[in-house]
Design a protein around this motif. Structure first.
Motif, short mmCIF file in Angstrom:
data_model
loop_
_atom_site.label_atom_id
_atom_site.label_comp_id
_atom_site.label_asym_id
_atom_site.label_seq_id
_atom_site.Cartn_x
_atom_site.Cartn_y
_atom_site.Cartn_z
N PRO A 120 0.81 -1.23 0.00
CA PRO A 120 0.00 0.00 0.00
C PRO A 120 0.84 1.27 0.00
O PRO A 120 0.45 2.27 -0.60
CB PRO A 120 -0.82 -0.12 1.28
N ALA A 132 -2.89 6.24 4.41
CA ALA A 132 -3.87 5.69 5.34
C ALA A 132 -5.14 5.28 4.60
O ALA A 132 -5.76 4.24 4.92
CB ALA A 132 -4.20 6.70 6.43
N ARG A 133 -5.54 6.06 3.61
CA ARG A 133 -6.75 5.74 2.85
C ARG A 133 -6.52 4.50 1.98
O ARG A 133 -7.42 3.68 1.82
CB ARG A 133 -7.14 6.94 1.98
N ARG A 135 -4.47 2.03 2.67
CA ARG A 135 -4.45 0.88 3.57
C ARG A 135 -5.86 0.44 3.97
O ARG A 135 -6.11 -0.74 4.20
CB ARG A 135 -3.63 1.21 4.81
N GLU A 136 -6.77 1.39 4.04
CA GLU A 136 -8.16 1.05 4.38
C GLU A 136 -8.80 0.17 3.31
O GLU A 136 -9.68 -0.63 3.60
CB GLU A 136 -8.99 2.32 4.55
N LEU A 137 -8.35 0.32 2.07
CA LEU A 137 -8.98 -0.38 0.95
C LEU A 137 -8.30 -1.71 0.62
O LEU A 137 -8.92 -2.57 -0.01
CB LEU A 137 -8.98 0.51 -0.29
N ARG A 140 -4.61 -6.29 4.68
CA ARG A 140 -3.62 -5.90 5.67
C ARG A 140 -2.29 -6.62 5.50
O ARG A 140 -1.23 -6.05 5.74
CB ARG A 140 -4.16 -6.17 7.08
N SER A 161 -11.88 6.09 -6.04
CA SER A 161 -12.24 6.68 -4.76
C SER A 161 -11.19 7.64 -4.21
O SER A 161 -11.52 8.49 -3.37
CB SER A 161 -12.50 5.59 -3.73
#
Length: 217
Positions: A120, A132-133, A135-137, A140, A161
């Motif tokens: 990421p 951070a955004r 990594r959210e998608l 992990r 997005s």
């Protein structure tokens, strides 16, 4: 110092931008870690041939005889049975054509885009969007990228997005494929080595180098 030259047969334009750079970097790192004495790893050269046509590949390989050490053959790994059958078919074709160079498959599970998902931080850096955004998608753990049913669509989701929301579009367009060569330069190889399919390639490449007479240390 010994030299090592590889050629690549791959599927499409995005793979041509991504895989030659990535595999050259990975081979260089592999040699630094395991083959002392110095190895000059050349650029991975793409052969202009249809990856689905074993006879055409065999002829192209025959024309290149003596100009390379390892043939890297890329085929996306889904469906698994079909992919494995095609890899075996190509392997047989080049052997029957008299090729003595080594054959190493490059088979990402589902498709090459799964490997892009493994890092990421690299993806965020290339896209110039908040990490951070991203990594959210994304999954992990690197090994989880192979559980994605459609890695290409997940990359499109990141583009839709995040990219247009957080920065201006590039003048040359924002197609995901335009970023692949940049990603190949910076993607974390240690993270990729946690992806089972990439780990399989790493092991196969190391075995090929041993067969070529490189001393494993």
């Amino acid at each position: 110092m010994r030299s090592l030259n590889s050629v690549l047969v791959c599927e499409g334009p995005s793979d041509e931008w991504f895989l030659p750079v990535l595999l050259q970097r990975a081979t260089h790192q592999l040699c630094l870690e395991h083959f002392p004495g110095g190895v000059d790893v050349g650029d991975v050269r793409v052969l202009a041939v249809d990856h689905q046509r074993p006879d055409d590949i065999a002829r192209a390989v025959a024309r290149e005889s003596g100009a390379y050490d390892v043939l890297l053959y890329h085929h996306d790994g889904f469906p698994q049975r079909t992919a494995a059958a095609k890899v075996d078919e190509v392997r047989r074709a080049i052997v029957e054509a008299g090729s003595t160079e080594l054959f190493v498959p490059v088979v990402p599970v589902v498709e090459t885009e799964a490997w892009v998902l493994a890092d990421p931080d690299a993806l965020a850096r290339v896209l110039s969007v908040p990490v951070a955004r991203v990594r959210e998608l994304l999954p992990r753990q690197p090994k989880q990228v192979e559980q994605q049913a459609d890695p290409k669509e997940l990359l499109r989701l990141v583009m839709r997005s995040l990219v247009r929301r957080h920065r201006r579009a590039r003048p040359d367009g924002d197609s995901m494929e335009r970023y692949f060569s940049e990603l190949a330069e910076i993607i974390d190889l240690d993270r990729l080595r946690d992806v089972p399919a990439f780990a399989d390639w790493w092991k196969s490449m190391a075995e090929a180098l041993i067969r070529l007479g490189f001393r494993y240390g």
